[in-house]
Design a protein around this motif. Structure first.
Motif, short mmCIF file in Angstrom:
data_model
loop_
_atom_site.label_atom_id
_atom_site.label_comp_id
_atom_site.label_asym_id
_atom_site.label_seq_id
_atom_site.Cartn_x
_atom_site.Cartn_y
_atom_site.Cartn_z
N ILE A 1 0.83 -1.21 0.00
CA ILE A 1 0.00 0.00 0.00
C ILE A 1 0.86 1.26 0.00
CG2 ILE A 1 -1.69 1.35 1.30
CD1 ILE A 1 -3.00 -0.98 0.05
N LEU A 2 1.69 1.43 1.03
CA LEU A 2 2.50 2.64 1.18
C LEU A 2 3.97 2.29 1.40
CD1 LEU A 2 0.18 4.61 3.66
CD2 LEU A 2 0.42 5.01 1.21
N PRO A 3 4.66 1.80 0.37
CA PRO A 3 6.04 1.34 0.57
C PRO A 3 7.05 2.44 0.80
CG PRO A 3 5.44 1.25 -1.75
CD PRO A 3 4.20 1.63 -1.01
N SER A 4 6.66 3.70 0.63
CA SER A 4 7.60 4.80 0.79
C SER A 4 8.21 4.81 2.20
CB SER A 4 6.89 6.13 0.54
OG SER A 4 7.77 7.20 0.74
N GLY A 5 9.54 4.97 2.25
CA GLY A 5 10.23 5.04 3.53
C GLY A 5 10.55 3.70 4.14
N LEU A 6 10.26 2.62 3.44
CA LEU A 6 10.49 1.28 3.96
C LEU A 6 11.99 1.00 4.07
CD1 LEU A 6 8.76 -1.35 4.62
CD2 LEU A 6 9.43 -2.10 2.33
N ASP A 7 12.43 0.54 5.24
CA ASP A 7 13.83 0.15 5.44
C ASP A 7 14.02 -1.34 5.21
OD1 ASP A 7 14.74 2.70 6.21
OD2 ASP A 7 14.07 2.38 8.25
N LEU A 8 13.14 -2.13 5.84
CA LEU A 8 13.29 -3.58 5.83
C LEU A 8 11.98 -4.22 5.41
CD1 LEU A 8 15.22 -4.01 9.21
CD2 LEU A 8 16.17 -4.22 6.92
N SER A 9 12.02 -4.99 4.33
CA SER A 9 10.83 -5.70 3.90
C SER A 9 10.55 -6.84 4.87
CB SER A 9 11.03 -6.26 2.49
OG SER A 9 11.97 -7.32 2.51
N VAL A 10 9.33 -7.34 4.83
CA VAL A 10 8.98 -8.46 5.69
C VAL A 10 9.82 -9.68 5.34
CG1 VAL A 10 7.08 -9.36 4.29
CG2 VAL A 10 7.01 -9.64 6.76
N ASP A 11 10.20 -9.81 4.07
CA ASP A 11 11.07 -10.93 3.68
C ASP A 11 12.46 -10.79 4.31
OD1 ASP A 11 9.26 -12.38 2.05
OD2 ASP A 11 9.57 -10.96 0.41
N GLU A 12 12.98 -9.59 4.32
CA GLU A 12 14.29 -9.37 4.95
C GLU A 12 14.23 -9.65 6.44
OE1 GLU A 12 16.67 -5.87 2.84
OE2 GLU A 12 14.56 -5.33 3.13
N LEU A 13 13.13 -9.27 7.08
CA LEU A 13 13.00 -9.45 8.52
C LEU A 13 12.83 -10.91 8.91
CD1 LEU A 13 10.59 -6.50 9.35
CD2 LEU A 13 12.93 -6.75 10.19
N LEU A 14 12.13 -11.69 8.10
CA LEU A 14 11.73 -13.02 8.53
C LEU A 14 12.46 -14.17 7.85
CD1 LEU A 14 7.86 -12.54 8.88
CD2 LEU A 14 9.69 -12.05 10.50
N SER A 15 13.35 -13.86 6.91
CA SER A 15 14.05 -14.95 6.23
C SER A 15 15.44 -15.21 6.80
CB SER A 15 14.16 -14.65 4.73
OG SER A 15 14.86 -13.45 4.50
N ALA A 16 15.95 -14.29 7.63
CA ALA A 16 17.26 -14.50 8.24
C ALA A 16 17.18 -15.57 9.32
CB ALA A 16 17.77 -13.18 8.83
N THR A 17 18.31 -16.13 9.68
CA THR A 17 18.36 -17.15 10.73
C THR A 17 19.00 -16.58 11.99
OG1 THR A 17 20.44 -17.97 9.81
CG2 THR A 17 18.41 -19.09 9.13
N PRO A 18 18.56 -17.07 13.18
CA PRO A 18 17.44 -18.00 13.38
C PRO A 18 16.10 -17.35 13.02
CG PRO A 18 18.19 -17.13 15.48
CD PRO A 18 19.16 -16.63 14.45
N LYS A 19 15.27 -18.05 12.27
CA LYS A 19 14.04 -17.47 11.75
C LYS A 19 13.09 -17.09 12.89
CE LYS A 19 14.06 -19.47 7.13
NZ LYS A 19 13.30 -20.25 6.13
N PRO A 20 12.65 -15.84 12.92
CA PRO A 20 11.69 -15.43 13.96
C PRO A 20 10.34 -16.15 13.80
CG PRO A 20 12.73 -13.52 12.92
CD PRO A 20 13.05 -14.72 12.07
N THR A 21 9.77 -16.55 14.89
CA THR A 21 8.43 -17.13 14.88
C THR A 21 7.59 -16.42 15.93
OG1 THR A 21 9.04 -18.86 16.46
CG2 THR A 21 9.23 -19.40 14.12
N PHE A 22 6.31 -16.29 15.66
CA PHE A 22 5.42 -15.53 16.52
C PHE A 22 4.18 -16.34 16.86
CE2 PHE A 22 7.34 -12.91 13.16
CZ PHE A 22 8.18 -12.10 13.91
#
Length: 504
Positions: free
Chosen positions: A253-274
């Motif tokens: 919707i409003l990608p302007s100003g985005l630093d970290l995509s959800v893929d960048e946040l959640l694909s690194a290891t150890p993978k975050p789980t919620f």
């Protein structure tokens, strides 16, 4: 020929008494409810409708300048950029009885205390005078008294507390490792005064880390490392607290100003789980931040359906990274940057209720509106705490709409129907019907019902009527909210109206 003349005469006579436009409206534009054929499609949390009180409100700080004061405040300010759109606000008085009465009437809810200011707040865990300035690595201070005010408020309004923790430089040791000292202090003090944090995100909006006081160069790998340390600590220190996240915003919707995509946040290891997948949604930025939304578009199908587009992006991310986790919208309002001027008017009540209705049908479990009582998008006026139109809409939703979500009938363009079970009843249904059209319509109902219809003399007003009578407080108390009986058959939907019907 004589027969044709008679038929023509009868047709002309019929149209004279029954104009075609009205006949077509009544016959073909009518909407029909068949409650026995609407299947159950989902269930929402009992605290589905919830709200935010920003950390900035709790401790006092820079928040959005009211539109009517922007020019005068800017004139005497040296601030630049987005900071020039904010001014100093005093801490909110969460012990005020009027505020508590109005918040409690919406309950049960979650009360989320977070926002950008939570990312660099230092919890002063003592009874000494407030520090003149925060320790290195922090920007602002939360006192014990202020945090106890939050806990007491939650108890008074039947609210479960949701929050996030700091992520600024003060949270890390010399080697750059996340440290739990601040979180430990907040958790222990919360328990000591009889409170509980129901759920927490690591920090607010990691998608915009550089705007939210995260250390310089913060990236997905660091988020994964910090989240692992946080969740391991929380599992021991607060096993009942739900770990929720990531709380990203803007993508799709409003990608302007985005630093970290959800893929960048959640694909690194150890993978975050919620335990719960969370996201934030604003359909646009407000006029303050040069947004282009206009009031004449506020009832358009595109605008009202945009909330589903925002959900779709994060629902796909949830399915990819944390499949089957419940999904919560932990921050939302008419527009980012404090809302447009008409967010405080009847015009936005349609978006508010459409969003609740649409997201419930799509499987969202909780929706937390931003804010309770600050800026144009607040449910309550920030000076008087008097209800705005969205508050009355929220009150009716909270009073009538249960947790079971049903299919709803096809309708004419501009008329939307949402069906839930009737709150507090073993049997019965509550139906919400929104007529966004500038003309009246009707709905055919299968049985007698209680009717609660919201209307206003104009769209951009702060005065709203329930069944023709203006809604006002009785002092600091909510007035009696009563429906009127309507019989089986056709019920009129006034132009630009919001109608709740309850069937027992």
């Amino acid at each position: 020929m004589a027969m044709r003349k008679i038929q023509f005469y009868l047709l002309v006579t019929f149209l004279a008494y029954f104009p075609l436009s009205g006949f077509v409206r009544e016959t073909f534009a009518q909407n029909k409810l068949n409650l026995t054929q609407m299947g159950l499609i989902g269930k929402v949390d009992e605290r589905y409708q919830s709200f935010n009180v920003e950390m900035c409100e709790v401790i006092g700080g820079d928040f959005w300048i009211p539109y009517e004061l922007i020019d005068s405040v800017r004139k005497h300010s040296n601030k630049k950029g987005i900071d020039a759109l904010k001014w100093k606000i005093e801490p909110i008085n969460l012990s005020q009885q009027k505020l508590r009465n109005l918040a409690a009437a919406l309950g049960p809810t979650y009360v989320r205390v977070s926002g950008t200011w939570a990312n660099a707040v230092y919890f002063q865990d003592n009874v000494e005078a407030k520090l003149a300035s925060p320790p290195a690595g922090f920007k602002n201070i939360l006192t014990r008294k202020q945090w106890k005010g939050v806990i007491d408020f939650c108890k008074a309004v039947d609210g479960k507390l949701v929050t996030s923790f700091p992520i600024s430089d003060g949270m890390f040791d010399k080697e750059g490792n996340w440290t739990p000292t601040q979180v430990k202090s907040i958790l222990e003090y919360t328990r000591a005064v009889g409170g509980e944090i129901a759920a927490a995100e690591l920090f607010n909006e990691p998608s915009h880390a550089s705007h939210g006081d995260a250390p310089k160069g913060y990236n997905g790998a660091r988020f994964a490392k910090d989240f692992a340390a946080f969740s391991a600590f929380a599992a021991e220190a607060a096993p009942k607290m739900k770990i929720i996240g990531p709380g990203s915003t803007g993508e799709g919707i409003l990608p302007s100003g985005l630093d970290l995509s959800v893929d960048e946040l959640l694909s690194a290891t150890p993978k975050p789980t919620f335990e719960v997948f969370t996201y934030h949604y604003y359909g646009t930025v407000s006029r303050r931040c040069m947004g282009g939304q206009k009031p004449e578009n506020a009832l358009s199908a595109e605008w009202l359906s945009r909330t589903e587009k925002g959900l779709e992006f994060y629902q796909n991310a949830r399915d990819k990274y944390v499949p089957n986790a419940p999904i919560w919208l932990t921050e939302t309002a008419e527009a980012a940057c404090g809302g447009n001027p008409w967010a405080a008017t009847y015009l936005d009540s349609f978006r508010y209720l459409e969003q609740l209705g649409r997201l419930a049908k799509k499987g969202v479990q909780v929706v937390m509106h931003n804010t309770l009582a600050r800026s144009e998008y607040a449910l309550l006026d920030h000076d008087t705490h008097n209800p705005r139109p969205n508050y009355w809409a929220a009150l009716l939703w909270g009073k009538l709409m249960g947790t079971d979500v049903y299919e709803s009938a096809n309708t004419e363009a501009g008329v939307d129907i949402f069906v839930h079970d009737l709150k507090g009843k073993k049997k019965g249904k509550a139906v919400l019907i929104l007529n966004t059209n500038a003309k009246a319509s009707s709905v055919e109902i299968p049985a007698g019902a209680k009717q609660y219809t919201l209307t206003a003399d104009e769209l951009m007003t702060k005065k709203v009527k329930l069944n023709g009578v203006e809604l006002r407080l009785n002092g600091d108390e909510i007035p009696a909210i009563t429906g009127r009986n309507v019989k089986k058959g056709n019920v009129e939907l006034p132009a630009h109206s919001i109608m709740f019907l309850t069937f027992e």
